[in-house]
Design a protein around this motif. Structure first.
Motif, PDB file in Angstrom:
ATOM      1  N   ALA A 142       0.847  -1.195   0.000  1.00 26.44           N
ATOM      2  CA  ALA A 142       0.000   0.000   0.000  1.00 26.44           C
ATOM      3  C   ALA A 142       0.871   1.228   0.000  1.00 26.44           C
ATOM      4  O   ALA A 142       1.886   1.290   0.709  1.00 26.44           O
ATOM      5  CB  ALA A 142      -0.931   0.019   1.205  1.00 26.44           C
ATOM      6  N   ALA A 143       0.486   2.227  -0.796  1.00 27.28           N
ATOM      7  CA  ALA A 143       1.176   3.514  -0.828  1.00 27.28           C
ATOM      8  C   ALA A 143       0.195   4.619  -0.486  1.00 27.28           C
ATOM      9  O   ALA A 143      -0.938   4.639  -1.000  1.00 27.28           O
ATOM     10  CB  ALA A 143       1.799   3.775  -2.199  1.00 27.28           C
ATOM     11  N   ILE A 144       0.619   5.521   0.399  1.00 26.79           N
ATOM     12  CA  ILE A 144      -0.178   6.698   0.743  1.00 26.79           C
ATOM     13  C   ILE A 144       0.757   7.896   0.869  1.00 26.79           C
ATOM     14  O   ILE A 144       1.969   7.746   1.002  1.00 26.79           O
ATOM     15  CB  ILE A 144      -0.955   6.526   2.067  1.00 26.79           C
ATOM     16  N   ASP A 145       0.184   9.094   0.831  1.00 24.29           N
ATOM     17  CA  ASP A 145       0.889  10.295   1.256  1.00 24.29           C
ATOM     18  C   ASP A 145       0.711  10.385   2.767  1.00 24.29           C
ATOM     19  O   ASP A 145      -0.417  10.489   3.264  1.00 24.29           O
ATOM     20  CB  ASP A 145       0.307  11.535   0.562  1.00 24.29           C
ATOM     21  N   ASN A 146       1.808  10.341   3.514  1.00 26.43           N
ATOM     22  CA  ASN A 146       1.709  10.300   4.971  1.00 26.43           C
ATOM     23  C   ASN A 146       1.070  11.550   5.569  1.00 26.43           C
ATOM     24  O   ASN A 146       0.480  11.496   6.651  1.00 26.43           O
ATOM     25  CB  ASN A 146       3.089  10.084   5.599  1.00 26.43           C
ATOM     26  N   LEU A 147       1.151  12.695   4.880  1.00 29.63           N
ATOM     27  CA  LEU A 147       0.561  13.919   5.403  1.00 29.63           C
ATOM     28  C   LEU A 147      -0.898  14.101   4.999  1.00 29.63           C
ATOM     29  O   LEU A 147      -1.596  14.939   5.578  1.00 29.63           O
ATOM     30  CB  LEU A 147       1.364  15.139   4.934  1.00 29.63           C
ATOM     31  N   VAL A 148      -1.356  13.323   4.031  1.00 27.16           N
ATOM     32  CA  VAL A 148      -2.735  13.477   3.560  1.00 27.16           C
ATOM     33  C   VAL A 148      -3.565  12.283   4.048  1.00 27.16           C
ATOM     34  O   VAL A 148      -4.156  12.337   5.115  1.00 27.16           O
ATOM     35  CB  VAL A 148      -2.799  13.675   2.029  1.00 27.16           C
ATOM     36  N   LYS A 149      -3.591  11.180   3.322  1.00 26.18           N
ATOM     37  CA  LYS A 149      -4.336  10.030   3.817  1.00 26.18           C
ATOM     38  C   LYS A 149      -3.790   9.539   5.149  1.00 26.18           C
ATOM     39  O   LYS A 149      -4.531   9.029   5.985  1.00 26.18           O
ATOM     40  CB  LYS A 149      -4.307   8.897   2.785  1.00 26.18           C
ATOM     41  N   GLY A 150      -2.490   9.726   5.381  1.00 26.44           N
ATOM     42  CA  GLY A 150      -1.908   9.315   6.654  1.00 26.44           C
ATOM     43  C   GLY A 150      -2.132  10.287   7.790  1.00 26.44           C
ATOM     44  O   GLY A 150      -1.751  10.002   8.922  1.00 26.44           O
ATOM     45  N   ALA A 151      -2.775  11.422   7.522  1.00 25.57           N
ATOM     46  CA  ALA A 151      -2.988  12.422   8.578  1.00 25.57           C
ATOM     47  C   ALA A 151      -4.147  13.352   8.216  1.00 25.57           C
ATOM     48  O   ALA A 151      -5.309  13.061   8.469  1.00 25.57           O
ATOM     49  CB  ALA A 151      -1.704  13.211   8.843  1.00 25.57           C
ATOM     50  N   SER A 152      -3.840  14.484   7.576  1.00 21.84           N
ATOM     51  CA  SER A 152      -4.815  15.564   7.436  1.00 21.84           C
ATOM     52  C   SER A 152      -5.946  15.242   6.469  1.00 21.84           C
ATOM     53  O   SER A 152      -7.100  15.631   6.706  1.00 21.84           O
ATOM     54  CB  SER A 152      -4.098  16.852   7.004  1.00 21.84           C
ATOM     55  N   GLY A 153      -5.651  14.574   5.371  1.00 17.74           N
ATOM     56  CA  GLY A 153      -6.714  14.216   4.435  1.00 17.74           C
ATOM     57  C   GLY A 153      -7.709  13.260   5.053  1.00 17.74           C
ATOM     58  O   GLY A 153      -8.927  13.403   4.893  1.00 17.74           O
ATOM     59  N   GLN A 154      -7.199  12.274   5.785  1.00 24.29           N
ATOM     60  CA  GLN A 154      -8.093  11.347   6.470  1.00 24.29           C
ATOM     61  C   GLN A 154      -8.907  12.068   7.542  1.00 24.29           C
ATOM     62  O   GLN A 154     -10.080  11.747   7.769  1.00 24.29           O
ATOM     63  CB  GLN A 154      -7.288  10.207   7.083  1.00 24.29           C
ATOM     64  N   ALA A 155      -8.292  13.072   8.189  1.00 25.16           N
ATOM     65  CA  ALA A 155      -9.035  13.863   9.167  1.00 25.16           C
ATOM     66  C   ALA A 155     -10.187  14.620   8.512  1.00 25.16           C
ATOM     67  O   ALA A 155     -11.282  14.734   9.080  1.00 25.16           O
ATOM     68  CB  ALA A 155      -8.091  14.844   9.873  1.00 25.16           C
ATOM     69  N   VAL A 156      -9.971  15.129   7.312  1.00 25.35           N
ATOM     70  CA  VAL A 156     -11.054  15.802   6.580  1.00 25.35           C
ATOM     71  C   VAL A 156     -12.118  14.791   6.164  1.00 25.35           C
ATOM     72  O   VAL A 156     -13.315  15.080   6.201  1.00 25.35           O
ATOM     73  CB  VAL A 156     -10.493  16.566   5.363  1.00 25.35           C
ATOM     74  N   GLN A 157     -11.703  13.607   5.772  1.00 21.20           N
ATOM     75  CA  GLN A 157     -12.645  12.528   5.479  1.00 21.20           C
ATOM     76  C   GLN A 157     -13.541  12.271   6.695  1.00 21.20           C
ATOM     77  O   GLN A 157     -14.773  12.144   6.577  1.00 21.20           O
ATOM     78  CB  GLN A 157     -11.842  11.272   5.135  1.00 21.20           C
ATOM     79  N   ASN A 158     -12.933  12.205   7.872  1.00 18.80           N
ATOM     80  CA  ASN A 158     -13.701  12.005   9.100  1.00 18.80           C
ATOM     81  C   ASN A 158     -14.592  13.205   9.408  1.00 18.80           C
ATOM     82  O   ASN A 158     -15.731  13.048   9.874  1.00 18.80           O
ATOM     83  CB  ASN A 158     -12.746  11.734  10.268  1.00 18.80           C
ATOM     84  N   PHE A 159     -14.086  14.398   9.163  1.00 15.11           N
ATOM     85  CA  PHE A 159     -14.887  15.615   9.330  1.00 15.11           C
ATOM     86  C   PHE A 159     -16.149  15.547   8.470  1.00 15.11           C
ATOM     87  O   PHE A 159     -17.256  15.855   8.940  1.00 15.11           O
ATOM     88  CB  PHE A 159     -14.039  16.824   8.938  1.00 15.11           C
ATOM     89  N   ASN A 160     -15.991  15.150   7.220  1.00 14.87           N
ATOM     90  CA  ASN A 160     -17.153  15.038   6.338  1.00 14.87           C
ATOM     91  C   ASN A 160     -18.182  14.058   6.896  1.00 14.87           C
ATOM     92  O   ASN A 160     -19.395  14.318   6.849  1.00 14.87           O
ATOM     93  CB  ASN A 160     -16.707  14.585   4.948  1.00 14.87           C
ATOM     94  N   LEU A 161     -17.707  12.956   7.430  1.00 18.01           N
ATOM     95  CA  LEU A 161     -18.628  11.945   7.956  1.00 18.01           C
ATOM     96  C   LEU A 161     -19.371  12.448   9.192  1.00 18.01           C
ATOM     97  O   LEU A 161     -20.595  12.283   9.302  1.00 18.01           O
ATOM     98  CB  LEU A 161     -17.866  10.663   8.284  1.00 18.01           C
ATOM     99  N   ILE A 162     -18.667  13.082  10.138  1.00 18.82           N
ATOM    100  CA  ILE A 162     -19.350  13.509  11.363  1.00 18.82           C
ATOM    101  C   ILE A 162     -20.270  14.690  11.119  1.00 18.82           C
ATOM    102  O   ILE A 162     -21.190  14.929  11.900  1.00 18.82           O
ATOM    103  CB  ILE A 162     -18.353  13.825  12.501  1.00 18.82           C
ATOM    104  N   CYS A 163     -20.042  15.430  10.024  1.00 16.79           N
ATOM    105  CA  CYS A 163     -20.885  16.587   9.712  1.00 16.79           C
ATOM    106  C   CYS A 163     -21.997  16.260   8.713  1.00 16.79           C
ATOM    107  O   CYS A 163     -22.805  17.137   8.389  1.00 16.79           O
ATOM    108  CB  CYS A 163     -20.028  17.724   9.172  1.00 16.79           C
ATOM    109  N   GLY A 164     -22.035  15.040   8.203  1.00 12.98           N
ATOM    110  CA  GLY A 164     -23.093  14.649   7.278  1.00 12.98           C
ATOM    111  C   GLY A 164     -22.855  15.069   5.843  1.00 12.98           C
ATOM    112  O   GLY A 164     -23.792  15.068   5.038  1.00 12.98           O
ATOM    113  N   PHE A 165     -21.615  15.401   5.483  1.00 16.82           N
ATOM    114  CA  PHE A 165     -21.287  15.757   4.099  1.00 16.82           C
ATOM    115  C   PHE A 165     -20.870  14.506   3.326  1.00 16.82           C
ATOM    116  O   PHE A 165     -20.543  13.484   3.932  1.00 16.82           O
ATOM    117  CB  PHE A 165     -20.138  16.774   4.067  1.00 16.82           C
ATOM    118  N   PRO A 166     -20.846  14.572   1.986  1.00 16.37           N
ATOM    119  CA  PRO A 166     -20.280  13.466   1.216  1.00 16.37           C
ATOM    120  C   PRO A 166     -18.851  13.185   1.685  1.00 16.37           C
ATOM    121  O   PRO A 166     -18.058  14.112   1.877  1.00 16.37           O
ATOM    122  CB  PRO A 166     -20.316  13.976  -0.224  1.00 16.37           C
ATOM    123  N   GLU A 167     -18.524  11.921   1.840  1.00 16.12           N
ATOM    124  CA  GLU A 167     -17.265  11.549   2.483  1.00 16.12           C
ATOM    125  C   GLU A 167     -16.027  12.112   1.794  1.00 16.12           C
ATOM    126  O   GLU A 167     -15.043  12.454   2.444  1.00 16.12           O
ATOM    127  CB  GLU A 167     -17.161  10.021   2.553  1.00 16.12           C
TER     128      GLU A 167
END
Length: 347
Positions: A311-336
């Motif tokens: 598996a390859a990811i960007d550690n600062l995006v999917k490995g950190a901040s991007g995944q956090a935004v993904q979670n933000f979208n989920l808890i706020c009811g936005f498209p993931e």
């Protein structure tokens, strides 16, 4: 619905990535950016890529003050420092996504053993949801406190779990070999991250004692329903961004490469940010640079009886901040994937 957001720790690499991603999010208002050492400076004075784009001043804000101003808090802080913000957010009925390690473990004793800190808020551990959307999407949707996964566990778990849960690999003798760019060490000066130390050098570190090992094991054990021990060996490589995780595991009888890949495609069919590569094509960190994508590949080495999972990811995006935004979208009811649809930057 515009959500008022505060970022605690905006002067670090993950904080800057949060600003980069959230400033273009259509449902976000960046209300407060906090930083301790750089308080009083404008964001571009600390990160020049924001000149003329995001001129907000970095401030020092106490937890109780911050929760009065925002709806959602992101904490991008060293271990132990997110707890006062989580307490304040919980009392005020606000949501918090922690990019650190303070709420990743179910038991305070595990956290304290590996991080050498008293937890400070063990009662909140039962409220926290582990923020790996590909596994816990439905739990995250109803959460007020989300523990963003570590960068290495994100890559390793997404590669490891589908064939493990399908019985295509065995749980004994699994080795996770992972390599990360130097940005994973954060922005604070460290000798091993200096150019003269890291350039033209690859080195293992934290062998047998890295804090991400028990985090991975906790999730695997929860998913599998029994104790599992992993051998985890992280390496520092001379690049800025990216993680490549290569996992070696005993192969179950009769499992070939196409079966492994079919299992991944089925497991991630409703997760558009995970891309399963064709047979013979292997993940590269360069391909996911700057994106929230995950590239996955697999080989069944029938000669040795081992599966090789990648598996390859960007550690600062999917490995950190991007995944956090993904979670933000989920808890706020936005498209993931709102605000996260971009491909990687190449070359």
């Amino acid at each position: 619905m515009v959500v008022r957001v505060g970022i605690v720790g905006a002067s670090g690499y993950t904080g800057a990535e949060l600003v980069r991603l959230l400033r273009r999010h259509p449902e976000v208002e960046l209300v407060r950016l906090t930083a301790r050492t750089h308080a009083g400076k404008s964001l571009p004075e600390v990160f020049p890529q924001f000149w003329g784009l995001e001129e907000q001043e970095l401030v020092a804000a106490e937890p109780e003050e911050l929760v009065r101003e925002v709806d959602v808090i992101f904490t991008a802080l060293p271990a132990g420092e997110s707890i006062p913000y989580a307490r304040a957010a919980w009392r005020a009925g606000k949501k918090l996504i922690d990019l650190g390690a303070d709420f990743r473990f179910r038991e305070a004793s595990v956290y304290e053993r590996w991080y050498k800190l008293n937890h400070g808020a063990p009662e909140l551990l039962t409220q926290a949801v582990y923020g790996l959307p590909e596994l816990y999407r439905e739990r995250i949707k109803g959460a007020s406190l989300v523990a963003n996964p570590g960068c290495y566990p994100t890559a390793a778990l997404l590669a490891l779990l589908p064939p493990l849960l399908a019985g295509q690999i065995l749980a004994e003798g699994i080795v996770v070999d992972a390599k990360s760019g130097v940005s994973g060490a954060g922005r604070q000066p460290r000798v091993d991250a200096l150019y003269a130390e890291a350039n033209e050098n690859v080195q293992a570190y934290g062998v047998g004692c890295h804090r991400h090992a028990p985090e991975m094991e906790q999730v695997v054990q929860e998913q599998l329903g029994r104790e599992v021990k992993l051998t985890f060996v992280p390496h520092l490589v001379p690049q800025t961004r990216g993680i490549l995780a290569t996992i070696y595991a005993p192969l179950a009888s009769g499992v070939g490469t196409e079966k492994l890949l079919a299992t991944y495609r089925d497991f991630y069919r409703e997760h558009s940010l995970v891309k399963v590569l064709p047979a013979g094509v292997y993940p590269r960190t360069k391909s996911v640079w700057g994106s929230n994508l995950v590239h996955i590949g697999a080989v069944a080495d029938e000669r040795t009886g081992k599966a090789v999972l990648l598996a390859a990811i960007d550690n600062l995006v999917k490995g950190a901040s991007g995944q956090a935004v993904q979670n933000f979208n989920l808890i706020c009811g936005f498209p993931e994937i709102l605000g996260l649809e971009e491909a990687g930057v190449y070359p």
